[in-house]
Motif scaffolding. Structure first.
Motif, mmCIF file in Angstrom:
data_model
loop_
_atom_site.group_PDB
_atom_site.id
_atom_site.type_symbol
_atom_site.label_atom_id
_atom_site.label_comp_id
_atom_site.label_asym_id
_atom_site.label_seq_id
_atom_site.Cartn_x
_atom_site.Cartn_y
_atom_site.Cartn_z
ATOM 1 N N ARG A 123 57.801 -17.735 52.608
ATOM 2 C CA ARG A 123 58.316 -17.514 53.955
ATOM 3 C C ARG A 123 59.806 -17.205 53.961
ATOM 4 O O ARG A 123 60.303 -16.514 54.842
ATOM 5 C CB ARG A 123 58.033 -18.741 54.821
ATOM 6 C CG ARG A 123 58.353 -18.536 56.293
ATOM 7 C CD ARG A 123 58.011 -19.768 57.120
ATOM 8 N NE ARG A 123 56.571 -19.970 57.225
ATOM 9 C CZ ARG A 123 55.900 -20.957 56.647
ATOM 10 N NH1 ARG A 123 56.559 -21.831 55.905
ATOM 11 N NH2 ARG A 123 54.608 -21.075 56.797
ATOM 12 N N GLY A 124 60.540 -17.728 52.992
ATOM 13 C CA GLY A 124 61.979 -17.506 52.941
ATOM 14 C C GLY A 124 62.737 -18.459 53.833
ATOM 15 O O GLY A 124 62.146 -19.242 54.592
ATOM 16 N N PRO A 125 64.075 -18.407 53.794
ATOM 17 C CA PRO A 125 64.893 -19.277 54.648
ATOM 18 C C PRO A 125 64.611 -19.005 56.127
ATOM 19 O O PRO A 125 64.312 -17.877 56.519
ATOM 20 C CB PRO A 125 66.325 -18.874 54.286
ATOM 21 C CG PRO A 125 66.217 -18.214 52.960
ATOM 22 C CD PRO A 125 64.890 -17.548 52.926
ATOM 23 N N ARG A 126 64.711 -20.040 56.923
ATOM 24 C CA ARG A 126 64.419 -19.898 58.355
ATOM 25 C C ARG A 126 65.612 -19.251 59.068
ATOM 26 O O ARG A 126 66.719 -19.794 59.075
ATOM 27 C CB ARG A 126 64.112 -21.264 58.963
ATOM 28 C CG ARG A 126 63.514 -21.187 60.365
ATOM 29 C CD ARG A 126 63.095 -22.566 60.852
ATOM 30 N NE ARG A 126 62.455 -22.493 62.156
ATOM 31 C CZ ARG A 126 61.150 -22.309 62.341
ATOM 32 N NH1 ARG A 126 60.359 -22.196 61.284
ATOM 33 N NH2 ARG A 126 60.636 -22.247 63.546
ATOM 34 N N VAL A 127 65.377 -18.082 59.652
ATOM 35 C CA VAL A 127 66.406 -17.384 60.420
ATOM 36 C C VAL A 127 65.748 -16.813 61.678
ATOM 37 O O VAL A 127 64.549 -16.572 61.692
ATOM 38 C CB VAL A 127 67.066 -16.239 59.625
ATOM 39 C CG1 VAL A 127 67.829 -16.769 58.429
ATOM 40 C CG2 VAL A 127 66.039 -15.198 59.191
#
Length: 252
Positions: free
Chosen positions: A201-205
């Motif tokens: 998902r990757g870092p939350r941004v």
């Protein structure tokens, strides 16, 4: 090197097409655009050019300038037909995304998926960003019958981002930015052998984006010759990594 970028007739994401096109051509590569019917002049989601709500939430200024340059480029008007392209004549494939309803023409095309499967089988660099990952999730390997992504690590538009985009705009636009009832992430996960291990998902941004000179907030996943990204905020990093992938493949 020659890179194929299929597009719908309308509603693709401005940034996810214009930024890779600009960086690929600046690196000396040839981009060929393909639409369902040859000679179609495609068009991006107009709301991303003027602002989704009250002039806001659209593409950033530089990608919009790139898109203006793109619309004047001969390759943008002299599009090939999906069914007519000889995939063996291309060194790579790039699959952009977009939320708006016109994207269904491209995301749901069995004809396009057949061509994607042929190019994927050649082992050449394939990049997909945002909804573009759905094309691969829906593409079946000719031998196994499984999704071509079944054994790959990948990302795509995360559910929390898609949900936020819908929640922000639904009061004004209804379901305009819900391309399908199912979330992109959910469908991509079902295509994977082990979603818990393979989906990233990757870092939350939500609002911070990567730029031409700052990748702090950008995220991509590379698995062999396959590169994926989440949303327009990853487009610069995605495009640079894809150029590097092309070049490393050429050296090999």
């Amino acid at each position: 090197m020659r890179v194929l970028i299929p597009l719908p007739d309308r509603d693709f994401d401005v940034t996810e097409v214009a930024v890779p096109w600009r960086l690929l051509t600046d690196a000396g590569h040839q981009v060929v655009f393909a639409t369902e019917r040859a000679g179609t002049r495609p068009a991006a989601d107009p709301r991303l050019l003027t602002g989704v709500l009250f002039g806001r939430l659209g593409a950033e200024d530089e990608p919009k300038r790139f898109y203006e340059q793109l619309t004047a480029a001969p390759e943008f008007t002299a599009t090939a037909a999906w069914s007519d392209v000889d995939v063996a004549a291309f060194d790579g494939l790039l699959l952009p995304g977009g939320h708006a309803p016109g994207m269904r023409q491209y995301l749901g095309s069995p004809e396009l998926r057949e061509q994607v499967a042929r190019l994927w089988a050649l082992g050449r660099p394939v990049g997909a960003i945002c909804h573009g990952v759905l094309v691969l999730a829906r593409t079946r390997d000719a031998e196994s019958g499984r999704s071509v992504l079944a054994g790959r690590r990948t990302t795509c538009l995360p559910k929390y981002m898609e949900r936020a985009a819908y929640a922000t705009t639904a009061w004004r636009l209804g379901r305009y930015y819900r391309t399908y009832p199912a979330y992109v992430e959910d469908e991509v996960r079902t295509a994977l052998d082990d979603p818990a291990a393979q989906f990233e998902r990757g870092p939350r941004v939500l609002t911070r984006r990567g730029t031409a000179d700052d990748d702090t907030h950008a995220f991509v996943v590379q698995d062999g010759t396959y590169l994926s990204a989440r949303w327009p905020g990853d487009a610069y990093l995605f495009a640079r990594r894809y150029v590097q992938l092309l070049q490393s493949t050429a050296r090999a």
